[in-house]
Design a protein around this motif. Structure first.
Motif, mmCIF file in Angstrom:
data_model
loop_
_atom_site.group_PDB
_atom_site.id
_atom_site.type_symbol
_atom_site.label_atom_id
_atom_site.label_comp_id
_atom_site.label_asym_id
_atom_site.label_seq_id
_atom_site.Cartn_x
_atom_site.Cartn_y
_atom_site.Cartn_z
ATOM 1 N N LEU A 131 0.853 -1.186 0.000
ATOM 2 C CA LEU A 131 0.000 0.000 0.000
ATOM 3 C C LEU A 131 0.892 1.240 0.000
ATOM 4 N N ALA A 132 0.508 2.266 -0.749
ATOM 5 C CA ALA A 132 1.259 3.527 -0.761
ATOM 6 C C ALA A 132 0.251 4.663 -0.600
ATOM 7 N N SER A 133 0.321 5.353 0.548
ATOM 8 C CA SER A 133 -0.695 6.370 0.838
ATOM 9 C C SER A 133 -0.289 7.762 0.378
ATOM 10 N N TRP A 134 1.028 7.986 0.208
ATOM 11 C CA TRP A 134 1.475 9.288 -0.261
ATOM 12 C C TRP A 134 2.889 9.243 -0.834
ATOM 13 N N ALA A 135 3.909 9.193 0.071
ATOM 14 C CA ALA A 135 5.294 9.367 -0.383
ATOM 15 C C ALA A 135 5.703 8.352 -1.457
ATOM 16 N N HIS A 136 5.235 7.117 -1.346
ATOM 17 C CA HIS A 136 5.673 6.087 -2.287
ATOM 18 C C HIS A 136 4.622 5.748 -3.348
ATOM 19 N N ALA A 137 3.548 6.555 -3.395
ATOM 20 C CA ALA A 137 2.529 6.340 -4.424
ATOM 21 C C ALA A 137 2.978 7.031 -5.715
ATOM 22 N N LEU A 138 2.811 6.347 -6.840
ATOM 23 C CA LEU A 138 3.183 6.905 -8.149
ATOM 24 C C LEU A 138 1.940 6.964 -9.018
ATOM 25 N N PRO A 139 1.386 8.161 -9.283
ATOM 26 C CA PRO A 139 1.776 9.458 -8.707
ATOM 27 C C PRO A 139 1.248 9.588 -7.279
ATOM 28 N N LYS A 140 1.742 10.606 -6.543
ATOM 29 C CA LYS A 140 1.351 10.787 -5.138
ATOM 30 C C LYS A 140 -0.167 10.885 -4.967
ATOM 31 N N GLU A 141 -0.841 11.509 -5.949
ATOM 32 C CA GLU A 141 -2.296 11.698 -5.865
ATOM 33 C C GLU A 141 -3.063 10.377 -5.974
ATOM 34 N N SER A 142 -2.357 9.289 -6.291
ATOM 35 C CA SER A 142 -3.026 7.977 -6.293
ATOM 36 C C SER A 142 -2.945 7.322 -4.905
ATOM 37 N N GLY A 143 -2.390 8.065 -3.941
ATOM 38 C CA GLY A 143 -2.253 7.554 -2.573
ATOM 39 C C GLY A 143 -3.568 6.986 -2.052
ATOM 40 N N SER A 144 -3.491 5.838 -1.360
ATOM 41 C CA SER A 144 -4.700 5.101 -0.987
ATOM 42 C C SER A 144 -4.653 4.602 0.441
ATOM 43 N N TYR A 145 -5.838 4.315 0.983
ATOM 44 C CA TYR A 145 -5.927 3.656 2.287
ATOM 45 C C TYR A 145 -6.660 2.333 2.095
ATOM 46 N N LEU A 146 -6.518 1.476 3.112
ATOM 47 C CA LEU A 146 -7.179 0.172 3.104
ATOM 48 C C LEU A 146 -8.182 0.173 4.246
ATOM 49 N N LEU A 147 -9.410 -0.229 3.968
ATOM 50 C CA LEU A 147 -10.442 -0.325 5.009
ATOM 51 C C LEU A 147 -11.047 -1.717 4.933
ATOM 52 N N PHE A 148 -10.785 -2.528 5.970
ATOM 53 C CA PHE A 148 -11.264 -3.918 5.886
ATOM 54 C C PHE A 148 -11.733 -4.422 7.243
ATOM 55 N N ASP A 149 -12.639 -5.397 7.179
ATOM 56 C CA ASP A 149 -13.185 -6.041 8.366
ATOM 57 C C ASP A 149 -12.178 -7.098 8.837
ATOM 58 N N VAL A 150 -11.636 -6.922 10.035
ATOM 59 C CA VAL A 150 -10.550 -7.804 10.492
ATOM 60 C C VAL A 150 -11.003 -9.251 10.721
ATOM 61 N N GLU A 151 -12.326 -9.469 10.759
ATOM 62 C CA GLU A 151 -12.846 -10.832 10.964
ATOM 63 C C GLU A 151 -13.035 -11.613 9.678
ATOM 64 N N SER A 152 -13.160 -10.890 8.533
ATOM 65 C CA SER A 152 -13.427 -11.579 7.260
ATOM 66 C C SER A 152 -12.217 -12.380 6.816
ATOM 67 N N PRO A 153 -12.381 -13.679 6.592
ATOM 68 C CA PRO A 153 -11.234 -14.501 6.206
ATOM 69 C C PRO A 153 -10.701 -14.100 4.833
ATOM 70 N N VAL A 186 -5.500 -10.534 -3.338
ATOM 71 C CA VAL A 186 -6.549 -10.085 -4.270
ATOM 72 C C VAL A 186 -7.879 -9.883 -3.520
ATOM 73 N N ASP A 187 -8.092 -10.668 -2.465
ATOM 74 C CA ASP A 187 -9.316 -10.525 -1.658
ATOM 75 C C ASP A 187 -9.439 -9.138 -1.029
ATOM 76 N N LEU A 188 -8.303 -8.408 -0.938
ATOM 77 C CA LEU A 188 -8.336 -7.084 -0.300
ATOM 78 C C LEU A 188 -8.516 -5.939 -1.286
ATOM 79 N N LEU A 189 -8.384 -6.226 -2.583
ATOM 80 C CA LEU A 189 -8.328 -5.120 -3.550
ATOM 81 C C LEU A 189 -9.580 -4.250 -3.561
ATOM 82 N N SER A 190 -10.747 -4.854 -3.306
ATOM 83 C CA SER A 190 -11.977 -4.041 -3.311
ATOM 84 C C SER A 190 -12.064 -3.162 -2.056
ATOM 85 N N HIS A 191 -11.101 -3.325 -1.122
ATOM 86 C CA HIS A 191 -11.088 -2.520 0.101
ATOM 87 C C HIS A 191 -10.030 -1.425 0.076
#
Ligand SMILES: [Mn+2]
Length: 342
Positions: free
Chosen positions: A305-327, A332-337
């Motif tokens: 994951l690259a939220s800012w400094a290592h995102a190319l370009p920086k404006e593509s910086g992203s966060y991950l939001l996921f349910d810690v219980e979901s197996p 690839v199971d995380l990409l929609s999050h």
């Protein structure tokens, strides 16, 4: 949100061992990484988390390390305000709601080690910025966990997998790591040796120049400063065996230079040795390295994951939001999050 096994010491007491894994068993985790002193993205990610938190859509804010060290000018480097803000937020919301993992840009400040890359010296600016905040910030850094494990099998660390720390015995030591024990080991060597010889041999300077160098790198104010020999101690730490394991845990190049099939085996072994019977980990989420469009999948079991400094370009910086219980079985199971912030 239930958090097991993690003890934060903010009462000034030195703990010799700590649980370095935070185990999350329910709730939605919001993950951000590598902000490197950039205030605007920090505020944007934080405020978006707080909105989601108010709505009950996110429960725990997790930073994957490398909050510190701007790459640009001193005026644009908000390393201290950001880390202080995280500390305040953690005090307000609780250590189970705000989690920061240690990264390779925080680690050197615990040990007085100098971090540089080519011509850039990262550590002196933050050492000078610390001032009266120093004892609180360093204590906070010493208490940071190394990884998060989740019931669904998503493990979070700053860097990635490397063979040297993917053995059961090293993993056992990393999971209850004592920075104080490593500092004490260096202190014992320091005081048994002749300091002048040590300065010449390790720092390659004359003892008369030591005071200036200690100020330049660690903002030490003369021989009466209790931290006077910290610069020298940092060089000794760098020679200790356990330092190399620690550094490898927080700074490694993952698949780069290894080839993907070998890295896949290293990653598999890493996930296995940092798992427990109750918390079997299947996918590793990391920051630390560049990712086009804010994220990439490596060897099927790792999401970078690259939220800012290592995102190319920086404006593509992203966060991950996921349910810690979901197996999860693969990254690839995380990409929609994964969500862009801009
Ligand atoms: Mn890093």
């Amino acid at each position: 949100m239930q958090v097991a096994g993690f003890v934060v010491s903010m009462d000034g007491a030195q703990k010799n061992t700590m649980e370095r894994a935070v185990d999350l068993v329910y709730g939605n985790a919001y993950v951000v990484t590598d902000l490197h002193g950039a205030w605007e993205p920090y505020e944007r990610y934080r405020d978006h988390f707080l909105d989601l938190y108010q709505q009950g859509l996110a429960d725990v804010l997790i930073f994957l390390g490398d909050i510190l060290h701007g790459y640009g000018s001193e005026e644009d480097d908000y390393s201290l305000p950001i880390i202080w803000d995280i500390m305040q937020l953690q005090a307000e919301l609780g250590t189970d709601r705000v989690i920061m993992l240690l990264g390779n840009h925080e680690l050197p400040h615990i040990y007085g080690v100098t971090l540089s890359k080519g011509e850039i010296e990262f550590t002196p600016r933050f050492e000078h910025a610390l001032g009266e905040y120093r004892p609180y910030v360093i204590e906070f850094l010493m208490g940071l966990p190394f990884c998060v494990r989740t019931l669904g099998g998503v493990m979070l660390t700053h860097a990635g997998a490397i063979a040297s720390v993917a053995t059961p015995d090293v993993a056992g030591r990393m999971l209850s790591f004592s920075h104080q024990a490593l500092l004490d080991e260096a202190d014992q060597l320091l005081y048994r040796e002749d300091v002048a010889d040590l300065i010449r041999a390790t720092l390659h300077i004359e003892p008369a120049e030591y005071e200036d160098q200690a100020y330049r790198y660690l903002a030490v104010n003369g021989p009466d400063d209790p931290r006077y020999y910290d610069l020298l101690r940092g060089f000794i730490v760098g020679n200790l065996r356990e330092w190399q394991n620690l550094w490898d845990f927080f700074f490694n190049q993952c698949e780069a230079g290894l080839g993907i099939s070998f890295y896949r085996r290293v990653l598999d072994q890493f996930l296995k040795v940092y798992s427990t019977p109750e918390m079997q980990q299947h996918v590793l989420v990391t920051g630390h390295m560049a990712a086009r469009n804010g994220y990439m999948v490596i060897a099927e079991q790792q999401l970078r994951l690259a939220s800012w400094a290592h995102a190319l370009p920086k404006e593509s910086g992203s966060y991950l939001l996921f349910d810690v219980e979901s197996p999860v079985e693969t990254a690839v199971d995380l990409l929609s999050h994964v969500h862009p912030i801009y």
